[in-house]
Write an enzyme that holds these catalytic residues in place. Sequence first.
Site, PDB file in Angstrom:
ATOM      1  N   GLU A 168      10.392   0.586  10.901  1.00 26.23           N
ATOM      2  CA  GLU A 168      11.520   1.572  10.700  1.00 26.23           C
ATOM      3  C   GLU A 168      10.162   2.919  10.904  1.00 26.23           C
ATOM      4  OE1 GLU A 168      14.158   1.126  10.178  1.00 26.23           O
ATOM      5  OE2 GLU A 168      15.123  -1.237   9.269  1.00 26.23           O
ATOM      6  N   CYS A 200      13.383  10.668   7.675  1.00 26.73           N
ATOM      7  CA  CYS A 200      13.381  10.177   9.178  1.00 26.73           C
ATOM      8  C   CYS A 200      14.661  10.156   9.633  1.00 26.73           C
ATOM      9  CB  CYS A 200      13.241   8.696   9.126  1.00 26.73           C
ATOM     10  SG  CYS A 200      14.327   7.740   8.357  1.00 26.73           S
ATOM     11  N   LYS A 228       0.862  -1.497   0.137  1.00 28.32           N
ATOM     12  CA  LYS A 228       0.068   0.329   0.247  1.00 28.32           C
ATOM     13  C   LYS A 228       0.784   1.367   0.197  1.00 28.32           C
ATOM     14  CE  LYS A 228      -1.794   2.364   2.844  1.00 28.32           C
ATOM     15  NZ  LYS A 228      -1.850   3.813   2.173  1.00 28.32           N
ATOM     16  N   GLU A 273       9.562  14.605  17.428  1.00 27.13           N
ATOM     17  CA  GLU A 273       9.858  14.872  15.881  1.00 27.13           C
ATOM     18  C   GLU A 273       8.700  15.720  15.003  1.00 27.13           C
ATOM     19  OE1 GLU A 273       8.804  11.335  12.756  1.00 27.13           O
ATOM     20  OE2 GLU A 273      11.175  11.098  11.985  1.00 27.13           O
TER      21      GLU A 273
HETATM   22  P1  NAD Z   1       2.483   7.079   8.997  1.00 24.00           P
HETATM   23  O1  NAD Z   1       2.724   6.820   9.361  1.00 24.00           O
HETATM   24  O2  NAD Z   1       1.851   8.777   8.585  1.00 24.00           O
HETATM   25  O3  NAD Z   1       1.934   7.110   7.599  1.00 24.00           O
HETATM   26  C1  NAD Z   1       2.957   5.662   6.262  1.00 24.00           C
HETATM   27  C2  NAD Z   1       1.780   5.193   5.912  1.00 24.00           C
HETATM   28  O4  NAD Z   1       1.047   4.468   7.014  1.00 24.00           O
HETATM   29  C3  NAD Z   1       0.930   5.254   4.937  1.00 24.00           C
HETATM   30  O5  NAD Z   1       0.932   4.142   4.188  1.00 24.00           O
HETATM   31  C4  NAD Z   1      -0.361   5.347   5.916  1.00 24.00           C
HETATM   32  O6  NAD Z   1      -1.417   5.736   4.326  1.00 24.00           O
HETATM   33  C5  NAD Z   1      -0.080   4.116   6.486  1.00 24.00           C
HETATM   34  N1  NAD Z   1      -1.595   4.713   7.815  1.00 24.00           N
HETATM   35  C6  NAD Z   1      -1.822   5.073   8.319  1.00 24.00           C
HETATM   36  N2  NAD Z   1      -2.502   5.237   8.839  1.00 24.00           N
HETATM   37  C7  NAD Z   1      -2.602   3.507   9.310  1.00 24.00           C
HETATM   38  C8  NAD Z   1      -2.820   2.337   9.810  1.00 24.00           C
HETATM   39  N3  NAD Z   1      -4.208   3.600  10.869  1.00 24.00           N
HETATM   40  N4  NAD Z   1      -3.039   1.294   9.725  1.00 24.00           N
HETATM   41  C9  NAD Z   1      -2.526   0.866   8.556  1.00 24.00           C
HETATM   42  N5  NAD Z   1      -1.505   2.309   7.914  1.00 24.00           N
HETATM   43  C10 NAD Z   1      -1.329   3.201   8.251  1.00 24.00           C
HETATM   44  O7  NAD Z   1       3.889   8.243   8.425  1.00 24.00           O
HETATM   45  P2  NAD Z   1       4.356   9.003   6.669  1.00 24.00           P
HETATM   46  O8  NAD Z   1       3.812  11.015   7.383  1.00 24.00           O
HETATM   47  O9  NAD Z   1       3.934   9.089   5.768  1.00 24.00           O
HETATM   48  O10 NAD Z   1       5.597   9.113   7.332  1.00 24.00           O
HETATM   49  C11 NAD Z   1       6.719  10.148   7.730  1.00 24.00           C
HETATM   50  C12 NAD Z   1       7.395   9.487   9.100  1.00 24.00           C
HETATM   51  O11 NAD Z   1       8.056   7.851   8.239  1.00 24.00           O
HETATM   52  C13 NAD Z   1       8.245   9.901  10.041  1.00 24.00           C
HETATM   53  O12 NAD Z   1       7.590   9.756  11.130  1.00 24.00           O
HETATM   54  C14 NAD Z   1       9.575   9.853   9.330  1.00 24.00           C
HETATM   55  O13 NAD Z   1       9.902   9.595  10.655  1.00 24.00           O
HETATM   56  C15 NAD Z   1       9.153   7.479   9.400  1.00 24.00           C
HETATM   57  N6  NAD Z   1      10.000   7.153   8.140  1.00 24.00           N
HETATM   58  C16 NAD Z   1      11.571   6.111   9.238  1.00 24.00           C
HETATM   59  C17 NAD Z   1      11.749   5.538   7.820  1.00 24.00           C
HETATM   60  C18 NAD Z   1      12.867   5.295   8.677  1.00 24.00           C
HETATM   61  O14 NAD Z   1      13.421   4.243   7.334  1.00 24.00           O
HETATM   62  N7  NAD Z   1      12.884   4.422   9.889  1.00 24.00           N
HETATM   63  C19 NAD Z   1      12.297   5.872   7.164  1.00 24.00           C
HETATM   64  C20 NAD Z   1      11.106   6.993   6.103  1.00 24.00           C
HETATM   65  C21 NAD Z   1       9.336   7.973   6.922  1.00 24.00           C
END
Ligand code: NAD
Length: 490
Positions: A254, A288, A178, A390
């Site tokens: 992650e 991140c 997704k 963050e």
């Molecule tokens: P997010 O958690 O808002 O969304 C990530 C994904 O999860 C999206 O596809 C979203 O639709 C989905 N999602 C949202 N609610 C959900 C639920 N209840 N059940 C299942 N899926 C759900 O994160 P974001 O805003 O897309 O990304 C930013 C975050 O990602 C930051 O916290 C960043 O640090 C982290 N990040 C971490 C890494 C790493 O490798 N550690 C890399 C990139 C981003």
Amino acid sequence: MDSNHAPQIETRLFINGEFRAASDGATFPLKNPATLEQVALVSEASVDDTNDAVAAAKAAFPSWSALSPYDRGSYMTRLADLILENEKELAYLEAISMGRPVSGYWDAKASAQKLQYFATCGWNAQGTTSLNTPGFVNMTLRQPYGVVAAIIPWNVPVYFFILKVAPAIAAGNTAVIKSSEKAPLTSAKLAQLIQKVGFPAGVINVLSGHGHISGSTLAHHMDVRLLTFTGSGRTGRLIQQAAAKSNLKNVIFELGGKSPTVVFPDADLAKAARESAYSIQWNSGQVCMANSRIYVHASIADEFIPLFKERFQNVAMGDPTDRSVNHGPQADEIQFNIVKKYIELGKRTGELILGGGGADAKEGSPKQGYFVEPTVFTGTPEDAQIMKEEIFGPVVNINVFEEEADVIQLVNATEFGLYAAVYTRDVSRAMRMATAMEAGTVGINCTSPSGGFDIPFGGYKASGIGREGIHHSLENYLETKTVLMNVDSL
Ligand code: NAD
């Protein structure tokens, strides 16, 4: 590629080898964060669509897992070639959906390289044997889980797509991925390439939609055996709860960060300033592992801070499809408002010494769009919200320290533990810091986004569960079965 040569944009779901609209016809609008114009109406996967995708992956599993690693890998190699051929279009789609500047777009090459590696790594799925139990030949078998779900964020979408799907299918699993609602276009483009390669139907299914409904449906699904997720800690916790409430599926996480960089007096200050400024500015701080807390020794703060600020003088903020731009907008209005909120909070607790503005910041800035200038605070109390949470924007706090022991405490006073960096020419101090700092990756005389192709990546503490990387990811997607064979005659 520019808007005059815009490609036909795919916005549908890819299920069982075919593109289709959502079962209930639902779509969601995608806005260009630089121009605020609508780019596309994207299919919003329903519960039925998500269930169909999982069912397709489940049906494809027996024959896909029965192929030799060579045969599975040959599909993957062809996909890597197509990703490289379509690099410009992928960069363009990212720019118009989440604002990534096309200049410096490395994702396609890095993804193709990963894919080429994983195309050969199915051969490494091997167990062990033992004759140490008298009368037995014992062994372990490494076997795929079945259906793997992958949920990815929007900041580096093609890379995360491949980082998760490639090792999963190399190991013989089938996948439902997704995309993020903020950046669904490149995942749909990859689905087109997957179809062009001719992967067997159902091996890779690609859904677009929000966390609620499709993400949550995958997290609760009884036929998903493993869920690999990159995103926020908040969503990670929801997914873990869903896993616990359903089939206790394995999870690989992650998550977010609040990464520190420590600069000692004996460091190469110009290098430390240059690299730590780039770390928080690249991708408009939506990274991140970006260093969002910088600790500078008190004796060099007056020298370091001007060097750091200078790095932002030539930031070119503007339309990310323009090749001269290196600072795009925040991904969407939600992210923009979150960053602005933290800047306002920061003004109440620390001293704003640079930036803080947006599209109207100065002459020559874009006149609209979700832009945030690189923003620097100093003297912020350690317990302030912007030191703890963050932000995911180009906002950095620079604080000073006196003693090594003190800065170790400051660095570790966070629930996050993704990346930490130290700049010093003293090797002993560098190793003391590397050992003491609680982070999955430590940079010595370098900071994020520095990484290595063959090293693991992942978080300590609330920054993640598990590690990913070319030598580590295959393991994540393989179960271990113990087989005990009693052979009395031995
Ligand atoms: P997010 O958690 O808002 O969304 C990530 C994904 O999860 C999206 O596809 C979203 O639709 C989905 N999602 C949202 N609610 C959900 C639920 N209840 N059940 C299942 N899926 C759900 O994160 P974001 O805003 O897309 O990304 C930013 C975050 O990602 C930051 O916290 C960043 O640090 C982290 N990040 C971490 C890494 C790493 O490798 N550690 C890399 C990139 C981003």
